[in-house]
Write an enzyme that holds these catalytic residues in place. Structure first.
Site, PDB file in Angstrom:
ATOM      1  N   SER A  86      -8.676   0.277 -86.455  1.00  0.00           N
ATOM      2  CA  SER A  86      -9.399  -0.312 -87.582  1.00  0.00           C
ATOM      3  C   SER A  86      -8.470  -1.217 -88.391  1.00  0.00           C
ATOM      4  O   SER A  86      -7.893  -2.149 -87.841  1.00  0.00           O
ATOM      5  CB  SER A  86     -10.032   0.791 -88.437  1.00  0.00           C
ATOM      6  OG  SER A  86     -10.895   0.262 -89.415  1.00  0.00           O
ATOM      7  N   HIS A 189     -17.677  -0.564 -90.072  1.00  0.00           N
ATOM      8  CA  HIS A 189     -17.873  -0.999 -88.689  1.00  0.00           C
ATOM      9  C   HIS A 189     -19.341  -0.950 -88.261  1.00  0.00           C
ATOM     10  O   HIS A 189     -19.665  -0.555 -87.144  1.00  0.00           O
ATOM     11  CB  HIS A 189     -16.986  -0.181 -87.744  1.00  0.00           C
ATOM     12  CG  HIS A 189     -15.537  -0.274 -88.081  1.00  0.00           C
ATOM     13  ND1 HIS A 189     -14.823  -1.445 -87.929  1.00  0.00           N
ATOM     14  CD2 HIS A 189     -14.677   0.638 -88.611  1.00  0.00           C
ATOM     15  CE1 HIS A 189     -13.578  -1.241 -88.337  1.00  0.00           C
ATOM     16  NE2 HIS A 189     -13.473   0.007 -88.760  1.00  0.00           N
TER      17      HIS A 189
END
Length: 390
Positions: A86, A189
């Site tokens: 991430s 996300h």
């Protein structure tokens, strides 16, 4: 071959940077980066409590700064592979020389602020689903109108979306699975982060990246990215796209990685790698949390590191779907077949018609990741192609 990994949000711990400030120049470096990130990294890394560093706007630049600060004390030239989870991918991009450290810190500050703002628009969240059959877990996520935000491997998939739908999933979990609500600000996300992606893209457009000096694995599909401009586009896209850490770990194994160093705050990614790559010859792992761990990390690099060279290195790329629909592989095409660049390997049937899926490079079709009549989402991996990166 050795890989250095940069962790993502959720790995932070109160005071974890305190011992690093004893190193010469560390505090000055953090104060300079604080000016770029718009947050006090010294305070956040030393005196802030758990609630303060849980704030997305503060956590993201803090994690990127921590990884880069520690990496400055390692012989990174002998590291062949980098990857990050991430927001950690910004740190990995800097370690692979795609971005200057200052650009990575600045983007992390923008990313954190904008994602925090997007979280405030409506009540969303995330939940980890542990265990269960992966296909059944993904089906349950879709059935509840949620998104598979993280596929972390080792029996862990993270669902994200509206809070009420997460509550229904927790009340009706997939067979042999546990659902654990995560203490996060929102549905990272997923399409809920679209405003943050747009804001990050506007800033990233002013950056001129360089091509990676190391093998740099992308969260989008686990593949090694060759070009800096493509990697920068992927970093922006990753704000709304699922994190495919499972595919990153698969490629660590395919590349023959024999050792792993996780940068601070270390432990989460090392645990996933240990559980996922446990067969055969598992990689040797060092979790770098304090300067006391530096000798072990340097020793690992000395024994497993390799300087970048022009010798061919095995590379795997993943072809992904550009649209939602149903996947149809090209007739007669099988695993092991040789592909040419631009060859159509199938199509996605959508309401607007068929969308061709083509190989972006020449290579060998090593594995189908989607099959006949499988429903697919935008960005979903469809096939893996093996080749060589010179």
């Amino acid at each position: 071959m050795l890989a250095v990994l940069s962790p993502g949000q959720g790995s932070q711990k109160p005071g974890f940077l305190t011992p690093w400030l004893d190193l010469h120049g560390a505090e000055a470096r953090l104060r300079w980066w604080s000016a770029l990130a718009g947050v006090d990294l010294v305070h956040l890394g030393t005196r802030a409590d758990a609630d303060e560093i849980k704030d997305t706007a503060r956590t993201q630049p803090l994690l990127v700064a921590a990884a880069l600060l520690a990496a400055e004390h390692l012989p990174m030239y002998d590291v062949a592979v980098t990857a990050g989870h991430s927001v950690g991918e910004l740190g990995a991009a800097a370690l692979a020389d795609v971005l200057p450290a200052e650009a990575a810190i600045t983007l992390a500050g923008v990313r954190g602020r904008e994602m925090a703002a997007a979280c405030a628009l409506e009540p969303t969240g995330m939940a980890a689903i542990l265990g269960g059959d992966p296909d059944e877990v993904l089906a349950a996520i879709e059935a509840h109108g949620l998104h598979p935000a993280n596929r972390n491997g080792a029996g862990q998939i993270v669902a994200a979306g509206a809070v009420d739908r997460l509550e229904k999933l927790a009340a009706d979990p997939p067979a042999k699975a546990r659902v654990i609500t995560l203490q996060v600000a929102g549905a990272f996300h997923t399409p809920y982060m679209a405003p943050a992606e747009e804001a990050l893209a506007a800033v990233a457009a002013g950056i001129t990246p360089t091509d990676p000096s190391k093998i740099l694995l992308s969260n989008l599909d686990g593949s090694a990215v060759n070009h800096g401009r493509e990697l920068l586009q992927r970093l922006v896209r990753q704000v709304t796209a699922p994190v495919r850490w499972d595919l990153c770990m698969r490629n660590l194994a395919d590349l023959g990685v024999t050792a792993v160093i996780e940068l601070p705050p270390a432990g989460t990614l090392a645990g996933l790698v240990k559980r996922e790559l446990k067969g055969g010859n598992p990689p040797e792992i060092v979790t770098l949390n304090t300067p006391d761990d530096l000798p072990a990390a340097r020793d690992l690099i000395a024994r497993h590191g390799m300087a970048p060279s022009h010798e061919p290195t095995m590379q795997f790329r993943v072809v992904v779907s550009a649209s939602a629909g149903t996947f149809e592989p090209a007739p007669g095409l099988a695993e092991g077949d040789t592909l040419r660049a631009g060859q159509v390997i199938g199509h996605v049937a959508t309401r607007q018609g068929a969308v061709d899926v083509a190989a972006h490079q020449a290579g060998v079709l090593t594995e189908w990741l989607a099959h006949h009549d499988d429903p697919v989402a935008p960005g979903q991996p469809l096939a893996r192609i093996g080749g060589h990166l010179l």
